[in-house]
Write a protein that holds these residues in place. Structure first.
Motif, PDB file in Angstrom:
ATOM      1  N   UNK A 162       0.854  -1.184   0.000  1.00 49.72           N
ATOM      2  CA  UNK A 162       0.000   0.000   0.000  1.00 49.72           C
ATOM      3  C   UNK A 162       0.890   1.234   0.000  1.00 49.72           C
ATOM      4  N   UNK A 163       0.530   2.217  -0.821  1.00 48.88           N
ATOM      5  CA  UNK A 163       1.264   3.482  -0.875  1.00 48.88           C
ATOM      6  C   UNK A 163       0.423   4.540  -0.166  1.00 48.88           C
ATOM      7  N   UNK A 164       1.038   5.211   0.800  1.00 47.67           N
ATOM      8  CA  UNK A 164       0.346   6.214   1.607  1.00 47.67           C
ATOM      9  C   UNK A 164       0.867   7.622   1.327  1.00 47.67           C
ATOM     10  N   UNK A 165      -0.054   8.572   1.393  1.00 50.27           N
ATOM     11  CA  UNK A 165       0.263   9.992   1.457  1.00 50.27           C
ATOM     12  C   UNK A 165      -0.414  10.495   2.727  1.00 50.27           C
ATOM     13  N   UNK A 166       0.382  10.730   3.775  1.00 48.32           N
ATOM     14  CA  UNK A 166      -0.220  10.978   5.069  1.00 48.32           C
ATOM     15  C   UNK A 166      -0.934   9.723   5.539  1.00 48.32           C
ATOM     16  N   UNK A 167      -2.184   9.856   5.956  1.00 49.72           N
ATOM     17  CA  UNK A 167      -2.958   8.684   6.375  1.00 49.72           C
ATOM     18  C   UNK A 167      -3.877   8.202   5.269  1.00 49.72           C
ATOM     19  N   UNK A 214      -1.068  -2.429  -4.599  1.00 49.30           N
ATOM     20  CA  UNK A 214      -0.498  -3.393  -5.527  1.00 49.30           C
ATOM     21  C   UNK A 214      -0.617  -4.789  -4.949  1.00 49.30           C
ATOM     22  N   UNK A 215      -0.857  -5.765  -5.800  1.00 53.30           N
ATOM     23  CA  UNK A 215      -0.738  -7.149  -5.365  1.00 53.30           C
ATOM     24  C   UNK A 215      -0.106  -7.972  -6.477  1.00 53.30           C
ATOM     25  N   UNK A 216       0.629  -9.006  -6.072  1.00 56.29           N
ATOM     26  CA  UNK A 216       1.309  -9.868  -7.027  1.00 56.29           C
ATOM     27  C   UNK A 216       0.320 -10.841  -7.650  1.00 56.29           C
ATOM     28  N   UNK A 217       0.567 -11.163  -8.894  1.00 56.88           N
ATOM     29  CA  UNK A 217      -0.207 -12.205  -9.570  1.00 56.88           C
ATOM     30  C   UNK A 217       0.783 -13.101 -10.294  1.00 56.88           C
ATOM     31  N   UNK A 218       0.441 -14.372 -10.409  1.00 58.05           N
ATOM     32  CA  UNK A 218       1.343 -15.321 -11.058  1.00 58.05           C
ATOM     33  C   UNK A 218       0.648 -16.015 -12.212  1.00 58.05           C
ATOM     34  N   UNK A 243       5.202 -16.537 -15.730  1.00 61.06           N
ATOM     35  CA  UNK A 243       5.969 -15.876 -14.675  1.00 61.06           C
ATOM     36  C   UNK A 243       6.672 -16.903 -13.790  1.00 61.06           C
ATOM     37  N   UNK A 244       6.055 -18.074 -13.603  1.00 67.75           N
ATOM     38  CA  UNK A 244       6.688 -19.126 -12.806  1.00 67.75           C
ATOM     39  C   UNK A 244       7.894 -19.708 -13.536  1.00 67.75           C
ATOM     40  N   UNK A 245       7.785 -19.853 -14.847  1.00 72.69           N
ATOM     41  CA  UNK A 245       8.872 -20.421 -15.638  1.00 72.69           C
ATOM     42  C   UNK A 245      10.111 -19.532 -15.589  1.00 72.69           C
ATOM     43  N   UNK A 246       9.915 -18.208 -15.710  1.00 75.54           N
ATOM     44  CA  UNK A 246      11.070 -17.298 -15.720  1.00 75.54           C
ATOM     45  C   UNK A 246      11.359 -16.747 -14.330  1.00 75.54           C
ATOM     46  N   UNK A 247      10.669 -17.279 -13.320  1.00 75.00           N
ATOM     47  CA  UNK A 247      10.916 -16.877 -11.923  1.00 75.00           C
ATOM     48  C   UNK A 247      10.780 -15.370 -11.750  1.00 75.00           C
ATOM     49  N   UNK A 248       9.668 -14.828 -12.213  1.00 76.32           N
ATOM     50  CA  UNK A 248       9.443 -13.388 -12.158  1.00 76.32           C
ATOM     51  C   UNK A 248       8.093 -13.104 -11.518  1.00 76.32           C
ATOM     52  N   UNK A 249       7.985 -11.937 -10.923  1.00 74.85           N
ATOM     53  CA  UNK A 249       6.723 -11.513 -10.328  1.00 74.85           C
ATOM     54  C   UNK A 249       6.001 -10.559 -11.263  1.00 74.85           C
ATOM     55  N   UNK A 250       4.709 -10.787 -11.456  1.00 71.10           N
ATOM     56  CA  UNK A 250       3.862  -9.832 -12.147  1.00 71.10           C
ATOM     57  C   UNK A 250       3.018  -9.104 -11.109  1.00 71.10           C
ATOM     58  N   UNK A 251       2.608  -7.884 -11.429  1.00 73.24           N
ATOM     59  CA  UNK A 251       1.893  -7.066 -10.462  1.00 73.24           C
ATOM     60  C   UNK A 251       0.630  -6.463 -11.066  1.00 73.24           C
ATOM     61  N   UNK A 252      -0.394  -6.376 -10.248  1.00 78.28           N
ATOM     62  CA  UNK A 252      -1.603  -5.638 -10.603  1.00 78.28           C
ATOM     63  C   UNK A 252      -1.682  -4.440  -9.677  1.00 78.28           C
ATOM     64  N   UNK A 253      -1.862  -3.266 -10.265  1.00 79.83           N
ATOM     65  CA  UNK A 253      -1.736  -2.010  -9.525  1.00 79.83           C
ATOM     66  C   UNK A 253      -2.979  -1.157  -9.713  1.00 79.83           C
TER      67      UNK A 253
END
Length: 225
Positions: free
Chosen positions: A169-174, A180-184, A188-198
């Motif tokens: 979580x990105x905060x500005x003040x409160x 963001x959360x990771x998705x696979x 992505x598993x084959x190349x050992x990489x993380x994908x992200x949904x933002x």
């Protein structure tokens, strides 16, 4: 108040006492990289690691329909450990440079492909507070300082990960300005990489959010988190 480029902002979430809320279309725009990345609605983006070679690590950022929005070219053997964020047309927006000599492995971000002081926008480093749980897992906390915040007595923004590093979580003040959360996938598993949904919330510079997630990913991949 408009949070413009180089403008110091209110206290971060770590100093807030009220419950977190979400940035809305009625909130003042947060502009760090550019006004053209401000829209009055949430922006949903995906970071996909599409190609891995010995020399470079390619990231593509697309919208929900698969349309290209940004791309990152990651020079693994660059002297400066340098990544460049481009728009879909191939125009460089910002350069992300890791300061290896820094105790906290600070990343500094400059406009375009510059590294001059006049083009310095913001920096990112690990928080001095490292959250630990059962000595087996850590939750990364990052502090973000705009260029004008020379005292760095408090960060302008903050990133907090959950314990398993699957969400942040990105905060500005409160106020939450992005999540963001990771998705696979099989790829992505084959190349050992993380994908992200933002999700960048309304009136938040979504290019800025992408730059932050790229830096967070680099810190975690290098074991600096």
């Amino acid at each position: 108040m408009t949070a413009a480029i180089g403008e110091e902002l209110p206290p971060p979430a770590s100093e807030a006492t009220s419950p977190a809320n979400f940035y809305t279309a009625d909130s003042d725009p947060i502009v760090v990289i550019g006004k053209k990345f401000i829209v009055p609605n949430p922006v949903e983006l995906k970071i996909q690691q599409t190609v891995f070679t010995i020399a470079e690590n390619y990231l593509d950022i697309v919208d929900d329909n698969g349309n290209p929005i940004f791309k990152v070219r990651d020079k693994l053997f660059s002297v400066h450990n340098r990544r460049v964020l481009f728009d879909a047309a191939g125009i460089p927006l910002v350069s992300l440079r890791q300061k290896i000599s820094s105790v906290h492995r600070r990343w500094k971000v400059f406009r375009g492909e510059s590294e001059g002081a006049v083009d310095f926008l913001f920096s990112v480093k690990k928080s001095s507070l490292i959250l630990r749980r059962m000595k087996t897992r850590t939750a990364t906390s990052l502090d973000i300082f705009l260029a004008s915040n020379t005292s760095e007595s408090r960060p302008d923004f903050k990133i907090i990960e959950n314990w398993c590093r699957s969400n942040c979580t990105v905060f500005h003040g409160d106020t939450i300005i992005a999540e963001m959360h990771k998705s696979q996938s099989v790829k992505s598993l084959v190349i050992n990489a993380d994908n992200y949904e933002i999700t960048a919330y309304p009136n938040v510079d979504y290019a800025f959010i992408i730059a932050l997630v790229v830096i967070l990913d680099e810190i975690n991949r290098n074991g600096d988190g």
